[in-house]
Each structure stands twice: as C-alpha cells, then as structure tokens.
Write a protein that holds these residues in place. Structure first.
Motif, PDB file in Angstrom:
ATOM      1  N   GLU A 150      50.035  11.258  20.246  1.00 14.50           N
ATOM      2  CA  GLU A 150      50.534  12.482  19.627  1.00 14.50           C
ATOM      3  C   GLU A 150      51.966  12.240  19.147  1.00 14.50           C
ATOM      4  O   GLU A 150      52.773  11.652  19.867  1.00 14.50           O
ATOM      5  N   LEU A 151      52.219  12.706  17.937  1.00 11.88           N
ATOM      6  CA  LEU A 151      53.557  12.567  17.357  1.00 11.88           C
ATOM      7  C   LEU A 151      53.878  13.863  16.631  1.00 11.88           C
ATOM      8  O   LEU A 151      53.256  14.173  15.617  1.00 11.88           O
ATOM      9  N   ASP A 152      54.800  14.640  17.181  1.00 16.32           N
ATOM     10  CA  ASP A 152      55.106  15.945  16.583  1.00 16.32           C
ATOM     11  C   ASP A 152      55.856  15.806  15.262  1.00 16.32           C
ATOM     12  O   ASP A 152      55.593  16.512  14.310  1.00 16.32           O
ATOM     13  N   ASN A 153      56.811  14.888  15.206  1.00 18.36           N
ATOM     14  CA  ASN A 153      57.476  14.568  13.940  1.00 18.36           C
ATOM     15  C   ASN A 153      57.953  13.127  14.027  1.00 18.36           C
ATOM     16  O   ASN A 153      57.922  12.525  15.103  1.00 18.36           O
ATOM     17  N   VAL A 154      58.407  12.568  12.921  1.00 19.04           N
ATOM     18  CA  VAL A 154      58.720  11.131  12.896  1.00 19.04           C
ATOM     19  C   VAL A 154      59.783  10.717  13.911  1.00 19.04           C
ATOM     20  O   VAL A 154      59.804   9.576  14.359  1.00 19.04           O
ATOM     21  N   ASP A 155      60.650  11.655  14.274  1.00 18.23           N
ATOM     22  CA  ASP A 155      61.707  11.301  15.218  1.00 18.23           C
ATOM     23  C   ASP A 155      61.302  11.534  16.676  1.00 18.23           C
ATOM     24  O   ASP A 155      61.996  11.094  17.586  1.00 18.23           O
ATOM     25  N   ALA A 156      60.205  12.221  16.865  1.00 15.02           N
ATOM     26  CA  ALA A 156      59.777  12.565  18.238  1.00 15.02           C
ATOM     27  C   ALA A 156      59.195  11.337  18.928  1.00 15.02           C
ATOM     28  O   ALA A 156      58.719  10.409  18.255  1.00 15.02           O
TER      29      ALA A 156
END
Ligand SMILES: [Zn+2]
Length: 300
Positions: A150-156
């Motif tokens: 799971e990756l909420d946004n590229v920086d997460a």
C-alpha cells in the motif's frame, strides 16, 4: 435404520451405522465411491438442520494459507460470482448458524437452518465456494484477503495491508497470544501445530499466488474432505444433490495431509518471548509466566 451396511445411495456407500442414544440419532458413516469424500449423517427429528464440509488442512509454514484460503473461497465462485456472497447470504438467509473456521489442522464451513429451501441454498453456496472459488482465477482476491503493498502517496512509506494480515496483527498482539504461539512452536516444532495456521504477519507477505493456488489444488479435494449432515431432512434428495452437482465431478486420489506426531518431544526448557507495551507504560508487573505440558495422545 433407514439404510443398511453396504447400501449405495447416489454414489455413497454406507460403511458403518449405529444408534447414538445421547443425541437420539441414527448415525451413518458413508463414503462417496467416486470422489473418496467421507460423510457422516445423523438422522433425527431436529428441524434445525446442519451441514458442513471440512478439509484437513495441515500447513508447514506460518504464511496463513489455510486462513487466507478460508476468507478467499467466500469471495465469489462459479455459480455465485458476487463480490461477497457470504455477506449477501447472511443478510437474506434464515440461517441459525453460518460461519467458516480455520484450525491448526482443518478448515470448516458450517451452516444451519430450519428452512428446507434455505438449507439447500446455503449448502449449494458453500459447496460451490470450496470447489470452484473465483480466487483461483483472480489474484486480486489473494491481495485483498491476504496481503498487498500500500502506498498512499509517492512520499509515504510503502506498507502492507490485507484483511487477514490486519486481522492477525490484531489477534497476535496480546501477550497471551504470543505466549501460546511460542509454546506451540517449541512443543511441536515438526508438526502442523508448531506453525501459525492463521498466519504470522511477519511471514504472510511471502505467500505467492502460485503457492496459494497449489494449496487449494492439494487440500480442497473431496478425497480430503469430511461432510456432515444432521437433522430432519430429505436425505435422499440431499445426497443426490451433493453427488450430482459436485462430488461426481471428481475422481478419488491420494491426498497427503496427515497430522504428524511430534517425536521425540522436546526436552524441558525455558523460553522467553517479548511483547510490546505502549511508550509511557511502566515495565512493573508486566511479566507473565506459564507452564505448558504436552500430554500423550491417549491415556489409558
Ligand atoms: Zn479471519
């Protein structure tokens, strides 16, 4: 008794029969000749009819395959291609019991209902689910029920998620659960009881789709199943249905799923396992001690 030893009813041969006084039932053990499935039927006048099908699932690792399979079979099947037939069932059915349960050595799909039509439908949904689940064709079901990235946004940060993954993180977070797991692992290291059939969140993300499908192919075969029927039902119709719709499409085969005995048992030892507490909790009086003793199989 309705049937005699050796009778064949819709492909099922009666192999044993007796009256069981305690439950006021006539008991029939049967074997489905073509597929090798075993069946126990308790005939009595209880209108709360019970059906289950179980498979002997004996994992040798803690990837949680039996548990993830139990969830995934209920995410749609050949005849019932819904996203969540189980949830739909629970809503519209007159069932008195409906569940699916994973143990360290078996997976069981039990239902009960007082209504004939409902009983028949539930049996159909469960048999279709276990023998023809969509999860074998659709890897996304394993991702949803087992694990995925799971990756909420590229920086997460990249994290794991999944129904069973999360469920087991919760289930194995209590000190008692950690202790129990550790004890089983130490007492029965060479058997199915030494691994976590529910899945250890540390290991669940190593389960591949290939391994997952292979698990189904190996264990979810009628030859490795036990079917149970209980109550006041049209047994002739019921056996005919199970035979024609499902079991007659499978040929018996050898399934290796034996439960091994731990031998020799490990020597007495002291084992420690840590558990987490919250940041500002004191360490005082947090230690738990337990004594586990493995008993012999049979005590005479
Ligand atoms: Zn679960």
């Amino acid at each position: 008794m309705k049937f005699n030893n050796g009778d064949i009813i819709h492909g099922f041969r009666v192999t044993n029969l007796s009256h069981i006084q305690e439950v006021d039932s006539d008991a029939y053990l049967m074997q489905h000749e073509r597929s090798g499935a075993r069946l126990l039927y308790l005939a009595n006048n209880d209108d709360n009819k019970v059906f289950f099908i179980s498979f002997r699932t004996t994992p040798d690792n803690s990837k949680g395959t039996p548990h993830i399979m139990e969830h995934s079979t209920l995410c749609g099947s050949r005849k019932f291609p819904l996203k969540e037939p189980f949830v739909e069932l629970a809503k519209g059915s007159l069932n008195t019991f409906l569940n699916a349960i994973t143990w360290p050595d078996k997976t069981m799909y039990p239902i009960a209902s007082r209504n004939d039509k409902d009983f028949h439908n539930l049996m159909d949904v469960y048999l279709d689910a276990v023998f023809y689940p969509d999860c074998l064709k659709n890897p996304q079901i394993l991702m949803q029920e087992g694990w995925h990235y799971e990756l909420d946004n590229v920086d997460a940060p990249l994290t794991y998620n999944g129904v069973v993954y999360n469920e087991m993180k919760g289930a194995l977070s209590s000190p008692e659960a950690i202790m129990e797991d550790k004890a089983m692992e130490e007492l029965f290291p060479d058997t199915t009881y030494g691994v976590e059939s529910g899945g250890d969140p540390e290991v669940i993300p190593t389960l591949s789709f290939r391994e997952f499908s292979e698990f189904h192919r190996r264990f979810y075969h009628p030859s490795n199943s036990y079917i149970y029927l209980y109550g006041d039902m049209d047994i002739d119709e019921t056996l005919k249905f199970i035979d024609q719709e499902y079991l007659s499409h499978f040929d018996a085969r050898n399934v290796y799923s034996a439960v091994k005995t731990q031998s020799p048992l490990p020597k007495r030892k002291i084992v420690e396992a840590p558990f987490g507490i919250s940041e500002n909790e004191s360490l005082e009086k947090k230690t738990i001690h337990a004594l586990y003793i493995a008993l012999n199989d049979h005590i005479t």
